[in-house]
Design a protein around this motif. Structure first.
Motif, PDB file in Angstrom:
ATOM      1  N   PHE A 109      12.277  40.715  44.176  1.00 27.66           N
ATOM      2  CA  PHE A 109      11.452  40.320  45.320  1.00 27.66           C
ATOM      3  C   PHE A 109      11.722  41.290  46.480  1.00 27.66           C
ATOM      4  CE2 PHE A 109      11.799  36.070  43.233  1.00 27.66           C
ATOM      5  CZ  PHE A 109      10.433  35.884  43.007  1.00 27.66           C
ATOM      6  N   SER A 110      10.660  41.771  47.098  1.00 24.61           N
ATOM      7  CA  SER A 110      10.815  42.690  48.224  1.00 24.61           C
ATOM      8  C   SER A 110      11.051  41.912  49.518  1.00 24.61           C
ATOM      9  CB  SER A 110       9.563  43.561  48.376  1.00 24.61           C
ATOM     10  OG  SER A 110       9.409  44.403  47.252  1.00 24.61           O
ATOM     11  N   SER A 111      12.096  42.284  50.223  1.00 23.30           N
ATOM     12  CA  SER A 111      12.436  41.612  51.485  1.00 23.30           C
ATOM     13  C   SER A 111      11.827  42.352  52.664  1.00 23.30           C
ATOM     14  CB  SER A 111      13.952  41.585  51.676  1.00 23.30           C
ATOM     15  OG  SER A 111      14.598  41.031  50.560  1.00 23.30           O
ATOM     16  N   GLY A 112      11.359  41.603  53.656  1.00 20.98           N
ATOM     17  CA  GLY A 112      11.034  42.202  54.944  1.00 20.98           C
ATOM     18  C   GLY A 112      12.325  42.515  55.685  1.00 20.98           C
ATOM     19  N   GLN A 113      12.253  43.396  56.668  1.00 17.63           N
ATOM     20  CA  GLN A 113      13.467  43.795  57.380  1.00 17.63           C
ATOM     21  C   GLN A 113      14.169  42.614  58.069  1.00 17.63           C
ATOM     22  OE1 GLN A 113      14.941  46.961  57.179  1.00 17.63           O
ATOM     23  NE2 GLN A 113      13.401  47.109  55.554  1.00 17.63           N
TER      24      GLN A 113
END
Length: 302
Positions: A109-113
């Protein structure tokens, strides 16, 4: 003071998918420490961590800490898609005597900053060791932005960063934001830009080639830190010869690691078995690696 120098990302010597090459591991560690490495980094990308069972990861940490016996710091990669598994390995690393841990953004899963920064704050609440963040966007698909690195440096227990983006503009941005934090270690992964990185103020390299030739990369670091350009150019030429030959046998992204492990096998240091989904080089490729090592006059680099 921040950690400085060359920190080889240790290959994981294997006999099969779930068996360590223990004798090879000990030879490799002695070889690297004898070459002047500043520390060892276990279970990084070069260590095939994502392809290894948790049993093998723990065994590698336990044996490596025993073999190192406190002579240099040991850093342990705890990257995982599962928060709990990262913490489990961190606690095992502390139990066996490691000095710090290293973590990428959690993958899949790609995380936001903002999410990534919250993740770091949460995991540090239960972290038993100091932590280095590890920027590896090609594999994790998520980057620590310069602003996130700066914010992470303020989280208690986060003491440094390894950047494998191979982006010197990114390095300049991060370094600028950290100019008031000389205590925060900043190291680069790609050995092709280590000399430039160090001359621009970086603290060292986490260079895969230092598994084979630790002294070469240590000497390159020292020359770069001293701004000894004739020496830098001489040694960087050797490093580029390694990069363009040993790492480029074959067509795929795995060629770097296959070539590195094959070279270590040819040198008699450890097995070249690769964890699935990859396989070691066959005889034709092995002969190319042998020829590349001979052309390097590799024994003179030991």
């Amino acid at each position: 003071m921040p950690l400085r120098g060359i920190v080889p990302p240790l290959v994981t010597p294997l006999l099969d998918n779930d068996t360590l090459d223990v004798e090879g591991l000990e030879r490799l560690i002695e070889h690297i420490i004898g070459g002047g490495a500043a520390a060892l980094f276990l279970l990084g990308t070069t260590g095939e961590f994502a392809s290894l069972s948790y049993k093998i990861r723990e065994e590698l940490v336990q044996l490596s800490c025993r073999f190192v016996a406190g002579r240099v710091p040991v850093l342990v990669g705890i990257s995982d898609s599962a928060f709990t598994e990262s913490l489990n390995l961190a606690h095992k690393a502390a139990q066996y005597g490691a000095d710090a841990v290293v973590i990428t953004p959690p993958y899949y899963f790609s995380s936001g900053q903002p999410e990534l920064l919250e993740y770091l704050k949460r995991i540090m609440k239960a972290m038993p060791l100091p932590l280095f963040i590890y920027n590896m966007p090609v594999h994790t698909k998520v980057m620590f932005t310069p602003e996130t690195v700066r914010a992470a440096a303020e989280i208690p227990g986060i003491i440094g960063m390894k950047d494998s983006s191979a982006n010197l503009a990114y390095f300049n941005q991060v370094q600028y934001l950290l100019k008031d934090r000389p205590d925060f270690t900043f190291m680069v992964g790609p050995e092709e830009i280590t000399a430039e990185f160090v001359m621009m103020g970086g603290h060292g390299g986490v260079n895969g080639g230092a598994n084979m030739f630790p002294k070469l990369y240590v000497d390159l670091y020292k020359a770069a830190a001293a701004h000894d350009m004739p020496k830098v150019l001489e040694l960087r030429d050797k490093a580029m010869q390694i990069s363009t030959t040993i790492y480029n046998v074959g067509k795929y992204g795995s060629s770097y690691l296959k070539g590195l492990k094959c070279a270590l096998s040819v040198m008699g240091i450890c097995s070249d078995f690769m964890a699935e989904p990859f396989h070691r080089f066959n005889e034709p490729e092995r002969k190319i690696i042998e020829a590349a090592l001979e052309k390097l006059d590799y024994k003179s680099l030991l």
